[in-house]
Motif scaffolding. Structure first.
Motif, PDB file in Angstrom:
ATOM      1  N   ALA A 138       4.466   6.244  -3.649  1.00 47.27           N
ATOM      2  CA  ALA A 138       5.020   5.010  -3.080  1.00 47.27           C
ATOM      3  C   ALA A 138       4.482   4.818  -1.666  1.00 47.27           C
ATOM      4  CB  ALA A 138       6.547   5.056  -3.082  1.00 47.27           C
ATOM      5  N   PHE A 139       4.432   5.908  -0.900  1.00 48.52           N
ATOM      6  CA  PHE A 139       3.904   5.788   0.468  1.00 48.52           C
ATOM      7  C   PHE A 139       2.437   5.363   0.436  1.00 48.52           C
ATOM      8  CE2 PHE A 139       1.841   7.345   4.292  1.00 48.52           C
ATOM      9  CZ  PHE A 139       2.663   6.794   5.273  1.00 48.52           C
ATOM     10  N   ALA A 140       1.658   6.004  -0.435  1.00 46.21           N
ATOM     11  CA  ALA A 140       0.220   5.679  -0.512  1.00 46.21           C
ATOM     12  C   ALA A 140       0.027   4.212  -0.886  1.00 46.21           C
ATOM     13  CB  ALA A 140      -0.465   6.592  -1.534  1.00 46.21           C
ATOM     14  N   ASP A 141       0.877   3.696  -1.762  1.00 39.76           N
ATOM     15  CA  ASP A 141       0.731   2.306  -2.208  1.00 39.76           C
ATOM     16  C   ASP A 141       1.199   1.307  -1.150  1.00 39.76           C
ATOM     17  OD1 ASP A 141      -0.241   3.355  -4.532  1.00 39.76           O
ATOM     18  OD2 ASP A 141       1.563   2.993  -5.732  1.00 39.76           O
ATOM     19  N   VAL A 142       2.213   1.681  -0.378  1.00 38.27           N
ATOM     20  CA  VAL A 142       2.794   0.735   0.584  1.00 38.27           C
ATOM     21  C   VAL A 142       2.075   0.787   1.933  1.00 38.27           C
ATOM     22  CG1 VAL A 142       4.899   0.253   1.924  1.00 38.27           C
ATOM     23  CG2 VAL A 142       5.049   0.641  -0.558  1.00 38.27           C
ATOM     24  N   ALA A 143       1.544   1.959   2.317  1.00 42.63           N
ATOM     25  CA  ALA A 143       0.962   2.108   3.667  1.00 42.63           C
ATOM     26  C   ALA A 143      -0.070   1.023   3.988  1.00 42.63           C
ATOM     27  CB  ALA A 143       0.373   3.504   3.837  1.00 42.63           C
ATOM     28  N   PRO A 144      -0.969   0.662   3.051  1.00 41.98           N
ATOM     29  CA  PRO A 144      -1.965  -0.359   3.404  1.00 41.98           C
ATOM     30  C   PRO A 144      -1.348  -1.731   3.701  1.00 41.98           C
ATOM     31  CG  PRO A 144      -2.572   0.800   1.383  1.00 41.98           C
ATOM     32  CD  PRO A 144      -1.176   1.202   1.708  1.00 41.98           C
ATOM     33  N   LEU A 158       9.991  -2.633   0.423  1.00 41.13           N
ATOM     34  CA  LEU A 158       8.740  -2.333  -0.297  1.00 41.13           C
ATOM     35  C   LEU A 158       8.745  -0.891  -0.804  1.00 41.13           C
ATOM     36  CD1 LEU A 158       5.900  -3.954   1.885  1.00 41.13           C
ATOM     37  CD2 LEU A 158       6.891  -4.810  -0.260  1.00 41.13           C
ATOM     38  N   LEU A 159       9.166   0.031   0.056  1.00 42.42           N
ATOM     39  CA  LEU A 159       9.199   1.447  -0.358  1.00 42.42           C
ATOM     40  C   LEU A 159      10.186   1.630  -1.516  1.00 42.42           C
ATOM     41  CD1 LEU A 159       9.133   3.064   3.194  1.00 42.42           C
ATOM     42  CD2 LEU A 159       7.354   3.343   1.442  1.00 42.42           C
ATOM     43  N   ASP A 160      11.365   1.036  -1.386  1.00 37.94           N
ATOM     44  CA  ASP A 160      12.394   1.209  -2.417  1.00 37.94           C
ATOM     45  C   ASP A 160      11.915   0.630  -3.752  1.00 37.94           C
ATOM     46  OD1 ASP A 160      13.946   2.306  -0.469  1.00 37.94           O
ATOM     47  OD2 ASP A 160      15.379   0.645  -0.333  1.00 37.94           O
ATOM     48  N   ARG A 161      11.319  -0.553  -3.702  1.00 41.88           N
ATOM     49  CA  ARG A 161      10.884  -1.191  -4.944  1.00 41.88           C
ATOM     50  C   ARG A 161       9.772  -0.383  -5.603  1.00 41.88           C
ATOM     51  NH1 ARG A 161      10.794  -5.975  -3.267  1.00 41.88           N
ATOM     52  NH2 ARG A 161       8.609  -6.362  -2.869  1.00 41.88           N
ATOM     53  N   ARG A 162       8.843   0.086  -4.789  1.00 40.80           N
ATOM     54  CA  ARG A 162       7.713   0.840  -5.368  1.00 40.80           C
ATOM     55  C   ARG A 162       8.205   2.146  -6.013  1.00 40.80           C
ATOM     56  NH1 ARG A 162       4.152   0.197  -8.402  1.00 40.80           N
ATOM     57  NH2 ARG A 162       2.284   1.462  -8.256  1.00 40.80           N
ATOM     58  N   MET A 163       9.153   2.812  -5.374  1.00 42.83           N
ATOM     59  CA  MET A 163       9.677   4.054  -5.974  1.00 42.83           C
ATOM     60  C   MET A 163      10.326   3.762  -7.330  1.00 42.83           C
ATOM     61  SD  MET A 163      11.098   6.404  -2.838  1.00 42.83           S
ATOM     62  CE  MET A 163      12.231   5.226  -2.108  1.00 42.83           C
ATOM     63  N   THR A 164      11.052   2.673  -7.416  1.00 41.96           N
ATOM     64  CA  THR A 164      11.694   2.323  -8.691  1.00 41.96           C
ATOM     65  C   THR A 164      10.639   1.986  -9.736  1.00 41.96           C
ATOM     66  OG1 THR A 164      13.466   1.428  -7.359  1.00 41.96           O
ATOM     67  CG2 THR A 164      13.552   0.944  -9.696  1.00 41.96           C
ATOM     68  N   GLU A 165       9.603   1.219  -9.318  1.00 45.51           N
ATOM     69  CA  GLU A 165       8.518   0.895 -10.261  1.00 45.51           C
ATOM     70  C   GLU A 165       7.830   2.157 -10.781  1.00 45.51           C
ATOM     71  OE1 GLU A 165       7.284  -3.339  -8.100  1.00 45.51           O
ATOM     72  OE2 GLU A 165       6.042  -1.569  -7.820  1.00 45.51           O
ATOM     73  N   LEU A 166       7.763   3.170  -9.944  1.00 46.29           N
ATOM     74  CA  LEU A 166       7.070   4.403 -10.327  1.00 46.29           C
ATOM     75  C   LEU A 166       7.963   5.361 -11.121  1.00 46.29           C
ATOM     76  CD1 LEU A 166       5.135   4.984  -6.973  1.00 46.29           C
ATOM     77  CD2 LEU A 166       4.102   4.487  -9.210  1.00 46.29           C
ATOM     78  N   GLY A 167       9.200   4.938 -11.416  1.00 46.68           N
ATOM     79  CA  GLY A 167      10.026   5.752 -12.314  1.00 46.68           C
ATOM     80  C   GLY A 167      11.234   6.403 -11.693  1.00 46.68           C
ATOM     81  N   GLY A 198       1.275  -1.257  18.727  1.00 43.40           N
ATOM     82  CA  GLY A 198       1.752  -0.362  19.779  1.00 43.40           C
ATOM     83  C   GLY A 198       3.013   0.401  19.404  1.00 43.40           C
ATOM     84  N   ASP A 199       3.627   0.038  18.261  1.00 46.27           N
ATOM     85  CA  ASP A 199       4.830   0.752  17.802  1.00 46.27           C
ATOM     86  C   ASP A 199       4.450   2.039  17.079  1.00 46.27           C
ATOM     87  OD1 ASP A 199       6.663  -1.215  18.565  1.00 46.27           O
ATOM     88  OD2 ASP A 199       6.767  -2.131  16.562  1.00 46.27           O
ATOM     89  N   LEU A 200       5.264   3.066  17.291  1.00 36.11           N
ATOM     90  CA  LEU A 200       5.349   4.129  16.289  1.00 36.11           C
ATOM     91  C   LEU A 200       6.398   3.671  15.283  1.00 36.11           C
ATOM     92  CD1 LEU A 200       5.429   7.371  18.491  1.00 36.11           C
ATOM     93  CD2 LEU A 200       3.501   6.503  17.123  1.00 36.11           C
ATOM     94  N   VAL A 201       6.127   3.880  14.007  1.00 31.96           N
ATOM     95  CA  VAL A 201       7.070   3.455  12.966  1.00 31.96           C
ATOM     96  C   VAL A 201       7.429   4.683  12.124  1.00 31.96           C
ATOM     97  CG1 VAL A 201       7.460   1.924  10.999  1.00 31.96           C
ATOM     98  CG2 VAL A 201       6.005   1.160  12.893  1.00 31.96           C
ATOM     99  N   THR A 202       8.716   5.007  12.104  1.00 34.10           N
ATOM    100  CA  THR A 202       9.200   6.157  11.334  1.00 34.10           C
ATOM    101  C   THR A 202       9.807   5.659  10.025  1.00 34.10           C
ATOM    102  OG1 THR A 202       9.595   7.499  13.295  1.00 34.10           O
ATOM    103  CG2 THR A 202      10.850   8.070  11.324  1.00 34.10           C
ATOM    104  N   MET A 203       9.353   6.258   8.928  1.00 35.99           N
ATOM    105  CA  MET A 203       9.889   5.939   7.597  1.00 35.99           C
ATOM    106  C   MET A 203      10.454   7.218   6.993  1.00 35.99           C
ATOM    107  SD  MET A 203       6.582   3.782   6.432  1.00 35.99           S
ATOM    108  CE  MET A 203       5.677   4.451   7.812  1.00 35.99           C
ATOM    109  N   ASP A 204      11.737   7.210   6.653  1.00 33.88           N
ATOM    110  CA  ASP A 204      12.406   8.374   6.061  1.00 33.88           C
ATOM    111  C   ASP A 204      12.967   7.904   4.729  1.00 33.88           C
ATOM    112  OD1 ASP A 204      13.992  10.515   5.358  1.00 33.88           O
ATOM    113  OD2 ASP A 204      15.003  10.672   7.292  1.00 33.88           O
ATOM    114  N   PHE A 205      12.444   8.429   3.643  1.00 31.82           N
ATOM    115  CA  PHE A 205      12.776   7.884   2.327  1.00 31.82           C
ATOM    116  C   PHE A 205      12.496   8.942   1.260  1.00 31.82           C
ATOM    117  CE2 PHE A 205       8.433   7.107   0.723  1.00 31.82           C
ATOM    118  CZ  PHE A 205       7.727   7.372   1.886  1.00 31.82           C
ATOM    119  N   GLY A 206      12.908   8.633   0.039  1.00 35.55           N
ATOM    120  CA  GLY A 206      12.646   9.570  -1.050  1.00 35.55           C
ATOM    121  C   GLY A 206      13.126   8.965  -2.351  1.00 35.55           C
ATOM    122  N   ALA A 207      12.608   9.493  -3.436  1.00 39.51           N
ATOM    123  CA  ALA A 207      13.007   9.039  -4.762  1.00 39.51           C
ATOM    124  C   ALA A 207      14.078   9.970  -5.315  1.00 39.51           C
ATOM    125  CB  ALA A 207      11.801   9.050  -5.701  1.00 39.51           C
TER     126      ALA A 207
END
Ligand code: GLY
Ligand code: MN
Ligand code: MN
Length: 345
Positions: A138-144, A158-167, A198-207
């Motif tokens: 999900a991260f690899a697909d959403v990062a771009p 986007l992260l949540d939807r992609r994880m669900t799409e991936l099972g 200029g932002d650092l962006v922190t993403m904390d997530f999981g399936a």
């Protein structure tokens, strides 16, 4: 995936004499699932020291319960139906109200099933590995797609939807996206704040996959990082590496925490890292064992656990890097494989 639930109940039964009870009335829904396979919001199982067991649930779940390898009864008051004088109860799961109603003659106990659950069998590890693979993909697909103008909430979606799409069954917990100054709040809830260069962006997530959880955090830079951002990133990465290397069967929870924390303290940022280093993952996102400065107990083999140091600078931003790994003789196995090089997007 099916598990040998009878063997789990037998392991529990053998622990009961040491707690001076002849039976344990298990009321935590996750613990009931672990011991019987029944996933529900209302069930209890009585496990006796002689290895026999009785499951109670209400009519929403009784059909599923009757398919299992444990005798079951239907009851509105599941704990009341199963109570036996002298049985242990799970103090962390029974409400004060239920205890006042039922508790006479019962023996409140601390974590018992939770400690059994900390060590996973290979089937459970396979499910956690899959949950982590979904998270990585999900991260690899959403990062771009991450770009200035997108809001924290949109990125979390986007992260949540992609994880669900991936099972995935669903996200393992409420996804955290924290941009810029919001990164200084470890459990920031995503807002309409737009991401900016200029932002650092922190993403904390999981399936969550078949009930089992993954947990990963990555911090990326939107545009080239400032010197302080790279410096903090490299510091957290070094601390995270030290924490991962300290994970070993036999290591104490406090020692593993100290291995990472000392790297941050030595750089003068000790006051900017105020949470524990990590936690077990399994049927719950946070479960035994916990890694922290005052945590006792030693790690065993086959314990999935996170390592997640952070540095949080109020008003400026923060960095957290988190992996899910499993302890192994010979060195931990890394489940979340997304790069920990600073990604500049
Ligand atoms: N996502 C919650 C945690 O990292 O513990
Ligand atoms: Mn996390
Ligand atoms: Mn975590």
């Amino acid at each position: 995936m099916t598990f040998d639930y009878a063997a789990r109940r037998e392991r529990l039964a053998r622990l009961l004499p040491a707690h001076e009870v002849h039976a344990l009335l298990v009321t935590s829904p996750v613990n009931v699932r672990y011991l019987t396979g029944l996933a529900s919001s209302n069930a209890a199982v009585l496990v006796r020291a002689d290895g026999t067991a009785l499951l109670a649930t209400d009519n929403r779940y009784i059909g599923a319960a009757r398919e299992l390898d444990v005798p079951s009864v239907e009851a509105a008051d599941v704990a009341g139906r199963l109570k036996e004088p002298g049985a242990g109860i799970e103090a962390a799961s029974m409400s004060v109200a239920a205890y006042h109603r039922l508790g006479e003659g019962l023996v409140p106990l601390g974590p018992v099933v939770e400690l059994l659950r900390a060590v996973k069998d290979e089937g459970e590890l396979e499910l956690i590995r899959t949950a982590c693979e979904i998270t990585d993909r999900a991260f690899a697909d959403v990062a771009p797609k991450i770009a200035p103008g997108m809001t924290e909430r949109e990125l979390a979606g986007l992260l949540d939807r992609r994880m669900t799409e991936l099972g995935a069954d669903k996200p393992a917990f409420d996804t955290i996206v924290a941009a810029g100054e919001n990164g200084a709040v470890p459990h920031h809830a995503p807002t309409a704040r737009e991401l900016r260069a200029g932002d650092l962006v922190t993403m904390d997530f999981g399936a969550r996959y078949q009930g089992y959880h993954a947990d990963m955090t990555r911090t990326v830079s939107l545009g080239p990082p400032a010197a302080w951002q790279r410096e903090v990133y490299e510091l957290v990465a070094a601390a995270q590496r030290a924490g991962r290397h300290a994970l070993a069967p036999g290591a104490s929870a406090g020692e593993v925490d100290a291995a990472a924390r000392s790297v941050i303290e030595d750089a003068g940022h000790g006051t900017h890292f105020r949470h524990g280093l990590g936690h077990g993952v399994g049927l719950e996102i946070h479960e035994e064992p916990f890694l922290g400065p005052s945590r006792t107990g030693r790690l065993e083999d086959r314990v999935p656990i996170t390592v997640e140091p952070g540095v949080y600078l109020p008003g400026r931003g923060g960095v957290r890097i988190e992996d899910t790994l499993v302890t192994r003789e010979g060195g931990p196995e890394l489940f979340t494989k997304t790069t920990k090089e600073l990604l500049v997007l």
